[in-house]
Write an enzyme that holds these catalytic residues in place. Sequence first.
Site, PDB file in Angstrom:
ATOM      1  N   HIS A  54       0.874  -1.168   0.000  1.00  0.00           N
ATOM      2  CA  HIS A  54       0.000   0.000   0.000  1.00  0.00           C
ATOM      3  C   HIS A  54       0.916   1.224   0.000  1.00  0.00           C
ATOM      4  O   HIS A  54       2.032   1.165   0.523  1.00  0.00           O
ATOM      5  CB  HIS A  54      -0.867   0.058   1.257  1.00  0.00           C
ATOM      6  CG  HIS A  54      -1.762  -1.116   1.472  1.00  0.00           C
ATOM      7  ND1 HIS A  54      -1.356  -2.247   2.145  1.00  0.00           N
ATOM      8  CD2 HIS A  54      -3.053  -1.327   1.121  1.00  0.00           C
ATOM      9  CE1 HIS A  54      -2.353  -3.109   2.209  1.00  0.00           C
ATOM     10  NE2 HIS A  54      -3.397  -2.579   1.589  1.00  0.00           N
ATOM     11  N   ASP A  57       2.338   1.844   3.366  1.00  0.00           N
ATOM     12  CA  ASP A  57       3.279   0.854   3.903  1.00  0.00           C
ATOM     13  C   ASP A  57       4.707   1.321   3.641  1.00  0.00           C
ATOM     14  O   ASP A  57       5.609   1.072   4.437  1.00  0.00           O
ATOM     15  CB  ASP A  57       3.111  -0.509   3.217  1.00  0.00           C
ATOM     16  CG  ASP A  57       1.759  -1.126   3.416  1.00  0.00           C
ATOM     17  OD1 ASP A  57       1.129  -0.855   4.446  1.00  0.00           O
ATOM     18  OD2 ASP A  57       1.327  -1.903   2.530  1.00  0.00           O
ATOM     19  N   GLU A 217      -9.497 -13.254  -2.179  1.00  0.00           N
ATOM     20  CA  GLU A 217      -8.628 -13.717  -1.097  1.00  0.00           C
ATOM     21  C   GLU A 217      -9.260 -14.931  -0.422  1.00  0.00           C
ATOM     22  O   GLU A 217     -10.460 -14.940  -0.138  1.00  0.00           O
ATOM     23  CB  GLU A 217      -8.394 -12.615  -0.071  1.00  0.00           C
ATOM     24  CG  GLU A 217      -7.488 -13.065   1.071  1.00  0.00           C
ATOM     25  CD  GLU A 217      -7.153 -11.958   2.047  1.00  0.00           C
ATOM     26  OE1 GLU A 217      -7.245 -12.202   3.265  1.00  0.00           O
ATOM     27  OE2 GLU A 217      -6.796 -10.848   1.592  1.00  0.00           O
ATOM     28  N   ASP A 245      -5.032 -13.503  -3.751  1.00  0.00           N
ATOM     29  CA  ASP A 245      -4.423 -13.440  -2.423  1.00  0.00           C
ATOM     30  C   ASP A 245      -4.616 -14.784  -1.735  1.00  0.00           C
ATOM     31  O   ASP A 245      -5.757 -15.239  -1.553  1.00  0.00           O
ATOM     32  CB  ASP A 245      -5.073 -12.343  -1.574  1.00  0.00           C
ATOM     33  CG  ASP A 245      -4.530 -10.957  -1.880  1.00  0.00           C
ATOM     34  OD1 ASP A 245      -3.583 -10.851  -2.689  1.00  0.00           O
ATOM     35  OD2 ASP A 245      -5.052  -9.981  -1.313  1.00  0.00           O
ATOM     36  N   ASP A 293      -1.090 -13.014   1.257  1.00  0.00           N
ATOM     37  CA  ASP A 293      -1.595 -11.924   2.091  1.00  0.00           C
ATOM     38  C   ASP A 293      -1.954 -12.537   3.445  1.00  0.00           C
ATOM     39  O   ASP A 293      -3.069 -12.995   3.652  1.00  0.00           O
ATOM     40  CB  ASP A 293      -2.809 -11.275   1.435  1.00  0.00           C
ATOM     41  CG  ASP A 293      -3.279 -10.041   2.192  1.00  0.00           C
ATOM     42  OD1 ASP A 293      -2.788  -9.802   3.309  1.00  0.00           O
ATOM     43  OD2 ASP A 293      -4.162  -9.327   1.678  1.00  0.00           O
TER      44      ASP A 293
END
Length: 395
Positions: A54, A57, A217, A245, A293
Site C-alpha cells: 500500500h 506501507d 482472497e 491473495d 496476504d
Amino acid sequence: MTLQPTPADRFTFGLWTVGWTGADPFGVATRPALDPVEAVHKLSELGAYGITFHDNDLVPFDATASERELILKNFKAALAETGLKTPMVTTNLFSHPVFKDGGFTSNDRSVRRFALSKVLQNIDLAAELGAETFVMWGGREGSEYDGSKDLSAALDRMKEGVDTAAAYIKDKGYGLRIALEPKPNEPRGDIFLPTVGHGLAFIAQLEHGDIVGLNPETGHEQMAGLNFTHGIAQALWAGKLFHIDLNGQRGIKYDQDLVFGHGDLTSAFFTVDLLENGFPNGGPKYDGPRHFDYKPSRTDGYDGVWESAKSNMSMYLLLKERALAFRADPDVQEALKTSGVFELGEPTLAAGETTADLLADASAFAEFDADAAAQRSFAFVRLNQLAIEHLLGAR
C-alpha cells in the site's frame, strides 16, 4: 520436486505482511517496524519473485516531499540490486481517521475527492515501478447501520471512483489493470462488494470494466461461508481473475490471515490444483503471481516472520507437487471419467441443434427413462478419496 522457491514460481508478498508488527485491536505491537529495504533483500534471499505494498506501507501518510523522495530512492535501489519485482500496488484508504466512513463512498464529498486524488497519484507510482495490477480493497467502504447510507448513491460513487481510475490509466497509457478485492465484513460491519459474485456483477456495470477484474482472497470468501475454489473458478471463467491473495482461514470468523494451507487444507489443495492444472476439460488458466496476504504470528520475532514466509512458499510447492501427481494418476483420470467430469465438458445441445430439434427428439424426454438414469452412481466419494490420498502423500 524441490521445495526451494525461485523467482520462476512467481511468489509475492505484501510489505504489510512480513512487516506486520503484531498490533491488533486488543494489543500493541510485539515487533519493531521493518525497514522496507530489509524486506526486499530478505524476500529476495528466500526466493520470492516480488513485493507489493500500500502507498503508506512504504511512504508514511504524513511524509514530506523530501522524505518521500528518499524512501522511494532507497526502495528502488533495493529492487534494482535484488531483481525483486513490484507486480502489484494498492492504496490505503482505511487507516487514517479521515477514512472512517470510507474513501470512495464516504458521505463527506471532500473526503471522496481526497481519496480519489490519493488513488490517482498512487497509480502514477505503480506505473513508475512497473506494476501490472492495481488492487482496490474497500475495507472502509460500507456501514454498520443500514440507514446511514443511500445504497444506490454509494454504488454510484463506487462506480464513479473505479471508472475514473480506470479512465486515468487508459489516458496515461499505463499497462495496468485494476483488481477489486471483495470482503464481507471487517473492519466495517458490512462492506460493499462482499464476495466474488458481487464484484463480478459490479464490474458488469462499469464503463471501463474491460480493465477491471478481481483479486479474491482465500479467507475473505471463506469468512462468508463460501467455497474459495468455486469463487476463483468463476472469476477465471469470466476472464476476471486478475490477481489472487492466498492465506489460511478456519471457518466463519474474523479474518485470520494464517499461512496458506494452515487453515482449510483440502480447499488449499483444490485451489492449487485449479491454479496449476487448470480446468479438467480445458479453458482459461491463471498466469499471474501467487501472492501471499497473511499475518505472521504476533507471538514470534522476526526469525519467526521469515520462517512463516518460507512456510507459505513451501506449502504451495508441496500442494503443487501433490496436485500434479493427482492429475497425472491414471486411476484419477479413470475416476474423473466414471464421475462424468469429462462428460460435463460436452455441450448439452449438439452442434447446430435448435430448441425445435431438442423438443422433437423423443429420446430427450418422451422416451427418457428417468428412473433408470437415477440409478447412475457417480462415485464422487471415490474421486475425492483419491484426491485426499494424493494430498496426504499416500499415492
